[in-house]
Design a protein around this motif. Structure first.
Motif, PDB file in Angstrom:
ATOM      1  N   LYS A  45      10.921 -14.569 -85.389  1.00 59.18           N
ATOM      2  CA  LYS A  45      10.706 -15.004 -86.800  1.00 59.18           C
ATOM      3  C   LYS A  45      10.528 -13.933 -87.874  1.00 59.18           C
ATOM      4  CE  LYS A  45       9.973 -20.023 -85.977  1.00 59.18           C
ATOM      5  NZ  LYS A  45       9.233 -21.252 -86.255  1.00 59.18           N
ATOM      6  N   THR A  46      10.115 -12.763 -87.474  1.00 62.89           N
ATOM      7  CA  THR A  46       9.796 -11.562 -88.266  1.00 62.89           C
ATOM      8  C   THR A  46      10.989 -11.287 -89.187  1.00 62.89           C
ATOM      9  OG1 THR A  46       7.986 -10.783 -86.745  1.00 62.89           O
ATOM     10  CG2 THR A  46       9.099  -9.384 -88.389  1.00 62.89           C
ATOM     11  N   VAL A  47      10.985 -10.995 -90.310  1.00 59.43           N
ATOM     12  CA  VAL A  47      11.842 -10.608 -91.068  1.00 59.43           C
ATOM     13  C   VAL A  47      11.735  -9.419 -91.713  1.00 59.43           C
ATOM     14  CG1 VAL A  47      13.140 -11.229 -93.488  1.00 59.43           C
ATOM     15  CG2 VAL A  47      12.172 -12.911 -91.903  1.00 59.43           C
ATOM     16  N   ASN A  50      12.753  -6.312 -94.316  1.00 63.69           N
ATOM     17  CA  ASN A  50      13.547  -6.164 -95.476  1.00 63.69           C
ATOM     18  C   ASN A  50      13.825  -4.604 -95.784  1.00 63.69           C
ATOM     19  OD1 ASN A  50      13.698  -9.072 -96.817  1.00 63.69           O
ATOM     20  ND2 ASN A  50      11.500  -8.874 -96.640  1.00 63.69           N
ATOM     21  N   CYS A  96      11.072  -8.683 -80.452  1.00 65.60           N
ATOM     22  CA  CYS A  96      12.383  -7.958 -80.910  1.00 65.60           C
ATOM     23  C   CYS A  96      11.907  -6.600 -80.814  1.00 65.60           C
ATOM     24  CB  CYS A  96      12.939  -8.490 -81.989  1.00 65.60           C
ATOM     25  SG  CYS A  96      13.697  -9.999 -82.118  1.00 65.60           S
ATOM     26  N   TRP A 117      18.129  -8.805 -83.012  1.00 66.63           N
ATOM     27  CA  TRP A 117      17.971  -8.830 -84.415  1.00 66.63           C
ATOM     28  C   TRP A 117      19.178  -9.533 -85.265  1.00 66.63           C
ATOM     29  CZ3 TRP A 117      13.536  -8.167 -86.843  1.00 66.63           C
ATOM     30  CH2 TRP A 117      12.454  -7.379 -86.164  1.00 66.63           C
ATOM     31  N   SER A 118      19.049 -10.029 -86.138  1.00 65.07           N
ATOM     32  CA  SER A 118      20.256 -10.933 -86.859  1.00 65.07           C
ATOM     33  C   SER A 118      21.284  -9.769 -87.287  1.00 65.07           C
ATOM     34  CB  SER A 118      19.999 -11.809 -87.909  1.00 65.07           C
ATOM     35  OG  SER A 118      19.426 -10.914 -88.903  1.00 65.07           O
ATOM     36  N   GLU A 142      18.661  -7.601 -95.163  1.00 62.17           N
ATOM     37  CA  GLU A 142      17.401  -8.056 -94.495  1.00 62.17           C
ATOM     38  C   GLU A 142      17.890  -8.344 -92.824  1.00 62.17           C
ATOM     39  OE1 GLU A 142      15.618 -11.826 -96.297  1.00 62.17           O
ATOM     40  OE2 GLU A 142      16.943 -12.752 -94.679  1.00 62.17           O
ATOM     41  N   SER A 143      16.868  -8.453 -92.092  1.00 63.51           N
ATOM     42  CA  SER A 143      17.158  -8.722 -90.515  1.00 63.51           C
ATOM     43  C   SER A 143      16.121  -9.554 -89.902  1.00 63.51           C
ATOM     44  CB  SER A 143      17.413  -7.185 -89.692  1.00 63.51           C
ATOM     45  OG  SER A 143      17.799  -7.602 -88.369  1.00 63.51           O
ATOM     46  N   ARG A 144      16.372 -10.603 -89.214  1.00 62.74           N
ATOM     47  CA  ARG A 144      15.424 -11.530 -88.683  1.00 62.74           C
ATOM     48  C   ARG A 144      15.596 -11.571 -87.339  1.00 62.74           C
ATOM     49  NH1 ARG A 144      13.763 -15.529 -92.172  1.00 62.74           N
ATOM     50  NH2 ARG A 144      15.025 -15.490 -93.986  1.00 62.74           N
ATOM     51  N   CYS A 145      14.235 -11.486 -86.589  1.00 66.72           N
ATOM     52  CA  CYS A 145      14.130 -11.515 -85.083  1.00 66.72           C
ATOM     53  C   CYS A 145      14.475 -12.950 -84.644  1.00 66.72           C
ATOM     54  CB  CYS A 145      12.536 -10.976 -84.840  1.00 66.72           C
ATOM     55  SG  CYS A 145      12.242 -11.263 -83.037  1.00 66.72           S
ATOM     56  N   LEU A 146      15.593 -13.000 -83.724  1.00 62.82           N
ATOM     57  CA  LEU A 146      16.059 -14.210 -83.405  1.00 62.82           C
ATOM     58  C   LEU A 146      15.452 -14.662 -82.153  1.00 62.82           C
ATOM     59  CD1 LEU A 146      19.832 -13.512 -84.098  1.00 62.82           C
ATOM     60  CD2 LEU A 146      18.077 -14.495 -85.490  1.00 62.82           C
TER      61      LEU A 146
END
Length: 383
Positions: free
Chosen positions: A125-127, A129, A106, A152-153, A143-147
């Motif tokens: 899966k990287t998060v 914060n 991402c 990013w979420s 918070e945002s996650r690599c999908l």
């Protein structure tokens, strides 16, 4: 008592022994009869590396069965020519596969790249914060996650400054702002000062816009006075009427001759009814040697010529030490500190005969050492 005896003749015993051997042989043949089952080789789960899909893989496979390995969601094969099918062989082992899966990436949002230590992408899966500095409110997800699809979420949030309503002035007083106000709010961190109508004093003198969006509560204006100002050791008050003083009134101190004032000369009556910190008068020092030469106030002089023997607080005095290995002298400074002037550890005061008859052999009179030739133990060498 009765007893039973079984008597056999030699012939009967021989026949019995032969029969026993036949029975034993029969039993052994029964045990070793071909009732064993030939074991059939099977394979366990095929070995997989990170990123390979495992949900469809069984625990046990028969010889000849094949499995097609694929990269899981969020991963890509590292090469298009990788062997993806593996087969269970007769030895219970799998054929080799060179399939390797790497996570999708991402892109790190550009405003965050200065915080990412040079990286521009983050793996699946990287998060991330997010936090905002004190005095700022977050708008958006923290918070945002690599999908799995490389996105990013959630987008990065915004941090907006906290604003406070205009502060209220104290009763019988007013507010003095550091900056000219525009609008009906003040920004976080902005400060102001409270003043009361003389001779009253505010219970607290400063206010500010705080991180929670509230302003400091206004103080109470009250009558305050400070006691008669006290004297200081080795000093005096320059001019003051010896009476109680009102809020913000000042007195000024000075030191006796040869004493150095340390701290603010003026002290002020505070809103707490106490004086601000009084200064201290630091004492001069005497150079504690009877024989030798020093460097003081830009002059190199014999201690007998220092008249009076006095240096002021904070002033440096240079002594001369001997480098015994190279037979050269080097200077070491010491500073007068409130009546105390420590002698350098390397300094050796010359004897009376040496000082009187051979003064040119003293460390202060011989050749000075090079800059890198002083004693290793010397850590206070002066230049």
């Amino acid at each position: 008592m009765l007893a039973l005896f079984w008597v056999l003749d030699v012939k009967d015993f021989t026949s019995f022994n032969r029969m026993a051997r036949i029975v034993a042989l029969f039993l052994l043949c029964q045990i070793l009869s071909p009732t064993t089952v030939t074991s059939k080789k099977v394979c366990g789960r095929p070995p997989v590396t990170d990123g390979i899909e495992e949900s469809a893989i069984k625990r046990v496979y028969e010889v000849g069965e094949t499995v097609t390995l694929t990269c899981g969601q969020g991963y890509n094969p590292s090469t298009s020519h990788a062997t993806q099918r593996v087969t269970c062989t007769g030895t219970g082992e799998w054929t080799q596969s060179n399939l390797a899966c790497s996570p999708k990436m991402c892109p790190i949002p550009r405003p965050l790249q200065p915080l990412a230590m040079g990286k521009t992408e983050a793996p699946f899966k990287t998060v991330l914060n997010y936090t905002c500095d004190s005095g700022y409110v977050m708008q958006g997800a923290n918070e945002s996650r690599c999908l799995h699809d490389g996105t990013w979420s959630s987008p990065p949030p915004m941090c907006k400054a906290v604003y406070c309503p205009l502060p209220k002035p104290p009763k019988d007083g007013r507010i003095v702002h550091e900056k000219t106000l525009t609008g009906n709010t003040v920004m976080y961190g902005q400060k102001w000062t409270y003043e009361c109508n003389p001779p009253k004093a505010p219970s607290h003198e400063e206010g500010s816009c705080m991180a929670d969006g509230t302003s400091t509560e206004p103080p109470v204006c009250r009558d305050v006075s400070c006691p008669i100002p006290g004297r200081i050791a080795n000093g005096f008050i320059t001019f003051a009427v010896m009476r109680q003083h009102s809020y913000k009134e000042k007195v000024k101190y000075a030191c006796n001759e040869h004493y150095i004032l340390h701290g603010e000369a003026e002290v002020k009556c505070q809103n707490s009814g106490t004086w601000s910190t009084k200064p201290v008068c630091r004492a001069p020092c005497a150079v504690g040697i009877k024989r030798g030469r020093i460097f003081y106030n830009g002059r190199k002089l014999w201690i007998a010529d220092l008249k009076p023997n006095r240096v002021l607080h904070g002033e440096p005095v240079v002594f001369y030490c001997l480098n015994k290995t190279e037979r050269c002298g080097y200077p070491v400074a010491s500073i007068c500190n409130d009546g105390t002037l420590p002698l350098p550890e390397c300094f050796e005061e010359p004897g009376r005969m040496e000082y009187t008859l051979r003064p040119k052999t003293l460390p202060s009179e011989i050749t000075m050492c090079a800059a890198n030739s002083t004693s290793p133990a010397d850590t206070t060498r002066s230049t």
